[in-house]
Enzyme design. Structure first.
Site, mmCIF file in Angstrom:
data_model
loop_
_atom_site.group_PDB
_atom_site.id
_atom_site.type_symbol
_atom_site.label_atom_id
_atom_site.label_comp_id
_atom_site.label_asym_id
_atom_site.label_seq_id
_atom_site.Cartn_x
_atom_site.Cartn_y
_atom_site.Cartn_z
ATOM 1 N N ARG A 37 0.811 -1.217 0.000
ATOM 2 C CA ARG A 37 0.000 0.000 0.000
ATOM 3 C C ARG A 37 0.846 1.270 0.000
ATOM 4 N NH1 ARG A 37 -4.018 -0.441 4.884
ATOM 5 N NH2 ARG A 37 -2.116 -1.251 5.864
ATOM 6 N N LYS A 90 5.978 -15.239 9.451
ATOM 7 C CA LYS A 90 5.385 -15.603 10.730
ATOM 8 C C LYS A 90 4.737 -14.370 11.366
ATOM 9 C CE LYS A 90 8.084 -13.425 13.697
ATOM 10 N NZ LYS A 90 7.633 -12.565 14.795
ATOM 11 N N ASP A 168 4.212 -11.565 19.166
ATOM 12 C CA ASP A 168 4.884 -11.488 17.862
ATOM 13 C C ASP A 168 6.340 -11.929 17.994
ATOM 14 O OD1 ASP A 168 4.869 -10.395 14.932
ATOM 15 O OD2 ASP A 168 6.623 -9.483 15.877
#
Length: 308
Positions: A37, A90, A168
């Protein structure tokens, strides 16, 4: 054998830091386009969406999806439906159900789906796994603490629902744990600390055990300053096993071992090429399943608001 024509989707920090150098060094690939984007890859055609990219560059054979996990399913579905091989950064998705659906679609289309876990390719992981195969572990401690302001500056998506928060980086530890242990583990209890102004946790404490009762204790925290901690310590009948620096270093009974040079992302792309050439998928959801269990079973604790 001709190079695999590859495209990158989601051009952010990890792409510039890891993916592009690994791809450039591997003759199995020819990088032909990108879709993002806000960003492009210098010297390549860039597009605002994966749909526009695939329509304009039909020779693309495979795509690496590196956007935040909340947006990965739709892009992967588009790529697989178009008959493209897919590399998933991931974590592979925002939910287990999404990735299961993608696995079924890949099988139906006869293309490769690869759930990449880069920390499993750290140089200490396989030597530790081999040692534990003959020296049964009796306890494990995981300490994964880092400074979110250093590693994820101004990344709002990571604090949103589905962004995983401290999981994360924590999922990297879980990917190593699930790779090296000779038997599976399951979660008993957990506490997740959520900043008052965020939808994802900033810290977590997890207690697992194996089927035969071996305890595994994990601490994840994004508020660490100074030295960062990415350590896994196991007790075994043959002494202590310690992996440090995210799996870059290994000690057996206090003696540091000589290891190969770190090459996590080059190894990931080597593996992806092998899977594509062999017409196979590799989908492992064990690390993400443990994270899902933590959100399901964990006790929520609200802590002070976090501002980047």
């Amino acid at each position: 054998m001709s190079a695999i024509k590859l495209a990158i989707v989601g051009v952010g920090k990890i792409v510039h830091d890891q993916h592009l150098p690994a791809i450039a060094a591997n003759p199995d690939y020819q990088l032909v386009a990108s879709a993002s984007r806000h960003n492009t890859v210098a010297g390549l055609p860039g597009f605002a969406s994966i749909e526009a990219m695939l329509a304009a560059v039909p020779e693309i054979e495979a795509v690496s999806l590196c956007m935040p996990p909340q947006y990965r399913y739709q892009a992967a579905q588009v790529a697989l439906a178009a008959g493209k091989h897919v590399f998933l950064e991931k974590p592979p998705g925002a939910t287990l159900s999404e990735v299961a659906d993608l696995e079924a679609l890949a099988a139906a289309k006869g293309v490769t789906l690869f759930t990449s876990w880069h920390s499993r390719f750290a140089p200490a992981v396989q030597p530790a796994k081999a040692y534990l195969a003959t020296h049964a572990p009796t306890a494990m401690e995981v300490i994964w603490k880092e400074d979110v302001r250093q590693w994820h500056p101004n990344q709002e998506w990571i604090w949103q629902a589905g962004g995983l928060g401290v999981f994360d980086p924590g999922i990297n530890a879980l990917s190593i744990v699930t790779e090296i242990l000779p038997a599976g583990i399951f979660l008993n209890r957990a506490t997740l600390e959520f900043p008052a102004n965020r939808d994802a946790p900033i810290a977590a404490e997890l207690h697992f055990q194996s089927a035969d009762g071996m305890p595994v204790h994990a601490q994840f925290d994004w508020r660490q300053t100074g030295k960062q901690s990415w350590d896994i310590v196991l007790q075994t009948g043959g002494g202590e096993v310690r992996l440090s620096d995210g799996g870059a270093r290994l000690w057996l009974n206090g003696v540091e071992q000589a290891l190969a040079k770190e090459a996590e992302y080059p190894s990931l792309y080597q593996r992806f090429a092998e899977l594509v050439r062999g017409g196979r998928c590799e989908v492992d959801l064990a690390p993400l399943r443990h994270v899902a269990d933590a959100f399901m079973l964990g006790r929520r604790k609200e802590v002070e608001a976090f501002f980047d």
